[in-house]
Design an enzyme around this catalytic site. Structure first.
Site, PDB file in Angstrom:
ATOM      1  N   GLU A 197      -5.045   8.361  -3.447  1.00 22.63           N
ATOM      2  CA  GLU A 197      -4.480   7.232  -4.192  1.00 22.63           C
ATOM      3  C   GLU A 197      -4.243   7.689  -5.624  1.00 22.63           C
ATOM      4  O   GLU A 197      -5.022   8.486  -6.168  1.00 22.63           O
ATOM      5  CB  GLU A 197      -5.441   6.030  -4.179  1.00 22.63           C
ATOM      6  CG  GLU A 197      -4.891   4.874  -5.016  1.00 22.63           C
ATOM      7  CD  GLU A 197      -5.671   3.574  -4.874  1.00 22.63           C
ATOM      8  OE1 GLU A 197      -6.863   3.627  -4.494  1.00 22.63           O
ATOM      9  OE2 GLU A 197      -5.084   2.519  -5.163  1.00 22.63           O
ATOM     10  N   ASN A 201      -4.299  -3.249   2.954  1.00 25.33           N
ATOM     11  CA  ASN A 201      -5.441  -2.428   2.513  1.00 25.33           C
ATOM     12  C   ASN A 201      -6.701  -3.267   2.627  1.00 25.33           C
ATOM     13  O   ASN A 201      -7.166  -3.513   3.721  1.00 25.33           O
ATOM     14  CB  ASN A 201      -5.196  -1.902   1.095  1.00 25.33           C
ATOM     15  CG  ASN A 201      -6.388  -1.124   0.556  1.00 25.33           C
ATOM     16  OD1 ASN A 201      -6.955  -0.308   1.267  1.00 25.33           O
ATOM     17  ND2 ASN A 201      -6.801  -1.395  -0.663  1.00 25.33           N
ATOM     18  N   GLU A 202      -7.221  -3.737   1.517  1.00 21.40           N
ATOM     19  CA  GLU A 202      -8.440  -4.564   1.590  1.00 21.40           C
ATOM     20  C   GLU A 202      -8.042  -6.030   1.587  1.00 21.40           C
ATOM     21  O   GLU A 202      -8.140  -6.709   0.567  1.00 21.40           O
ATOM     22  CB  GLU A 202      -9.358  -4.228   0.415  1.00 21.40           C
ATOM     23  CG  GLU A 202      -9.991  -2.855   0.554  1.00 21.40           C
ATOM     24  CD  GLU A 202     -10.939  -2.518  -0.583  1.00 21.40           C
ATOM     25  OE1 GLU A 202     -10.895  -3.192  -1.635  1.00 21.40           O
ATOM     26  OE2 GLU A 202     -11.716  -1.558  -0.416  1.00 21.40           O
ATOM     27  N   CYS A 209      -5.640   0.053  -3.483  1.00 16.40           N
ATOM     28  CA  CYS A 209      -5.163  -1.164  -4.144  1.00 16.40           C
ATOM     29  C   CYS A 209      -3.719  -1.053  -4.600  1.00 16.40           C
ATOM     30  O   CYS A 209      -3.023  -2.072  -4.681  1.00 16.40           O
ATOM     31  CB  CYS A 209      -6.054  -1.472  -5.339  1.00 16.40           C
ATOM     32  SG  CYS A 209      -7.691  -2.021  -4.841  1.00 16.40           S
TER      33      CYS A 209
END
Ligand code: AHR
Length: 673
Positions: free
Chosen positions: A57, A384-385, A251
């Protein structure tokens, strides 16, 4: 590295029948010898080639300022503050009708009207520009003479901190001779090492010149690619032998709002025309605040796929599910009837990676960029989350449409940001109902959690949706750096992943990279400054597992139980695999206790034939100080050490190897069959 201690540990590991009295930390008198039995005839699971991988990332200046070898910051003058990263002199003007539609800004350098008042620009790079001695640098610029004629640009590599008479130590001149936009190029050689240099561009003469996309790369990039990667950092990835490569986040896939999510379509095609995106890691933490952190997308999806191919990893892109970061944004999500463009992004990406250039425009773009052959994409993660009912609701149409068109693609859903708890417990059954192939679990947890999770996957359902441990790292309580102790607990935990390879098909540590002057999050696997890098203790643990993955799990027990740090097991964790490709047995034993421990490894079953002799090769990773870490100045202070092969002889009762595990050590034993 503390060689004396390591040698001692190796002596212990390899000597056979040695006792604890010779260790640096004596074992208590009560230290009883443990015996572990490996059944070499029974294979309990296949280990997927994707088992140990990497997750990239753009956090901690991992891409711009890191792996992406571009040395110029704000090269297209598109940062909201157009001159951020630049010092300007004389008559400089920003204009916005440049040749690149999605990056319209450029600067005009005009004569100042005074002989000794120069017009020019100086770029500060990312925390300075690192120049290596005897290295070549390729400077390129798009330029034109707007009023005709011929202009001269002086290009200089500079060291502003020098006491020498001249700050520029390399200089060349470019003649700009066309009223049309053209790219100009020059290679400059650095005769010295400078860790915090600059790049200067000076207008010579009085003819004005327009400049755009000012770029400087080392000539010597990973595999020599233009628009390439920093060689030492890409090499560090290759040396991990990753099975899977997850990118680009994290993120940043979600965005603080949907407008700033990572959009892969903006990251492909000519670099000059890839629009700038903000990087949420510039403002997420006020205590680590980097207002000059943006995403140039110079390292884009084509480059990610190519890198995955070159390091032998399966690419695993993560795409937005139409939900902005749920930590930061409660409402800025796409409604269900706004989702189709997000789903199209997934469908088009599969074409970009795998499609036929004659049939599809995204596949044609891949071919135009230099890769007519497909990249062989097999996995896509969506979201993602994410959490809550909104996530499965959004995910469903993605899964339906991808399945209908590309049934062979494996789809990965999320279990949310936490390692357990309400969000996690809600999402797992939802992911199963939707038929996700894998579920991504994340755990940034302290020492005690890692020590308690040796059995985490023992009771997961064996059928259906599999696990991708997509982000994890042991975060020491009050010790948030890459010290050995956390790496040790990660190794202990990883034996549990390996034992359960029928459930866990992939695992990637996170985050991967950090610039020593620009990190927002730690610990991280690989650290670097402008010229140097080092591999953390956690890196070496990942490498030990990835390079000794094996193809099938073998049962390994101690007193009839799996070895996962349970009560009575004295902090021992272990796993064992057989490797059909290398024809090897591999045993991993992690001693998390602070004591040396005598150990017998007993091998039953058919893989070792009675009457034959075999060699067992020990590798030990241990340190003199559990808080110890590698550093830029001492990058190999702590590394695993492989000892000489020992003879493993058998008798009627089978084969056994006696050794003593060093305190707090990761131990690997390889037996050539
Ligand atoms: O790895 C850093 C961040 O941790 C990732 O972006 C996110 O997925 C997680 O919260």
């Amino acid at each position: 590295m503390n060689r004396i201690f390591i040698l001692l540990a190796l002596t212990l590991a390899g000597s056979g029948r040695t006792t604890a009295q010779t260790t640096a930390r004596p074992a208590p008198q009560s230290a009883a010898a443990h015996e572990m039995t490996i059944n070499t005839s029974k294979r309990t699971a296949s280990v997927q080639p994707t088992m140990y991988g990497i997750f990239f990332e753009d956090i901690n200046y991992a891409a711009d300022g890191g792996l992406y070898a571009e040395l110029v910051k704000n090269r297209s003058f598109e940062f909201p503050d157009r001159y951020m990263g630049w010092n300007i002199f004389g008559k400089v003007e920003v204009r916005d009708d440049g040749p690149f539609e999605r990056n319209p800004h450029y600067v005009r350098l005009g004569a100042s009207g005074h002989n000794y008042k120069y017009t020019g620009l100086e770029n500060e790079g990312y925390f300075g520009i690192g120049y290596a001695a005897d290295a070549e640098y390729r400077f390129t610029v798009w330029a034109r003479v707007p009023e005709g004629g011929e202009a001269t640009l002086a290009v200089m590599l500079c060291d502003p901190s020098t006491q020498d008479e001249r700050q520029q130590f390399a200089e060349t001149r470019l003649k700009i001779d066309s009223p049309e936009w053209k790219q100009y190029e020059a290679v400059l050689k650095s005769d010295r090492e400078v860790s915090h240099g600059t790049l200067r561009l000076m207008l010579r003469g009085t003819t004005p010149v327009d400049v755009e996309h000012v770029s400087l790369f080392p000539v010597d990039t990973w595999r020599g690619h233009r628009n390439g990667m920093r060689k030492d950092l890409a090499q560090a990835l290759a040396d991990l032998h990753p099975g899977v490569f997850r990118f680009p986040g994290g993120c940043i896939v979600e965005g603080t709002d949907l407008a700033t999510r990572y959009q892969w379509k903006n990251s492909v095609g000519p670099v000059e025309n890839r629009p700038l995106n903000e990087n949420r890691w510039h403002y997420t933490f006020t205590h680590r605040f980097f207002p000059d952190y943006f995403q140039s997308y110079g390292l884009g999806f084509y480059e990610y796929f190519l890198l995955a191919e070159e390091i032998g990893a399966e690419p695993l892109p993560v795409l937005s599910v139409g939900l902005a970061c749920q930590f930061q944004n409660k409402t800025g999500h796409a409604s269900m009837d706004e989702l189709q463009p997000y789903i199209d992004d997934v469908l088009d990406l599969i074409e970009f990676a795998n499609g036929d250039p004659a049939q599809n425009k995204w596949a044609a773009l891949r071919a135009e960029m230099g890769h007519p052959e497909p990249f062989g994409l097999k996995f896509v993660a969506i979201g993602n989350e994410q959490w809550g009912e909104i996530y499965p609701e959004h995910l469903r149409p993605f899964i339906e449409q991808v399945r209908a068109k590309y049934p062979q693609i494996k789809l990965i859903g999320s279990s949310g940001p936490e390692s357990e708890g309400e969000k996690f417990d809600y999402l797992w059954p939802e992911m199963r109902k939707l038929g996700a192939d894998l579920v991504d679990e994340h755990f940034y947890r302290p020492e005690a959690w890692f020590l308690s999770q040796g059995n985490r996957y023992d009771n997961y359902p064996r059928k259906g949706t599999k696990v991708f441990a997509g982000e994890y790292a042991c975060h020491g309580r009050g010790k948030k750096w890459n010290h050995f102790e956390t790496a040790l607990y990660e190794a202990a935990f990883m034996t549990g992943l390996e034992r359960n390879a029928d459930v866990v098909e992939m695992a990637t540590y996170a985050p991967l990279f950090a610039h020593i002057d620009g990190w927002q999050w730690r610990p991280d696997l690989i650290w670097f400054d402008n010229l140097r890098s080092f591999r953390s203790c956690s890196y070496y643990v990942q490498q030990l597992f990835a390079c000794n993955r094996g193809t099938h799990v073998l049962p390994l027990t101690m007193d009839g139980r799996v070895v996962s740090g349970q009560a009575g097991q004295d902090g021992l964790f272990a796993s064992s695999v057989i490797d059909d490709e290398r024809n090897e047995l591999i045993v991993k034993v992690v001693n998390t206790s602070r004591e040396a421990q005598p150990l017998t490894l007993r091998f039953d079953g058919k893989a070792l034939r009675k009457g034959n002799t075999y060699k067992i090769t020990p590798t030990v990773f241990t340190v003199d100080d559990p808080d110890g870490e590698n550093t830029l100045d001492n990058p190999e202070r702590y590394v695993p050490v492989t000892g000489a092969p020992q003879l493993l002889t058998g008798d009627r009762s089978g084969f056994a190897f006696e050794t003593t595990l060093a305190p707090m050590s990761v131990n690997l034993y390889r037996i050539a069959l």
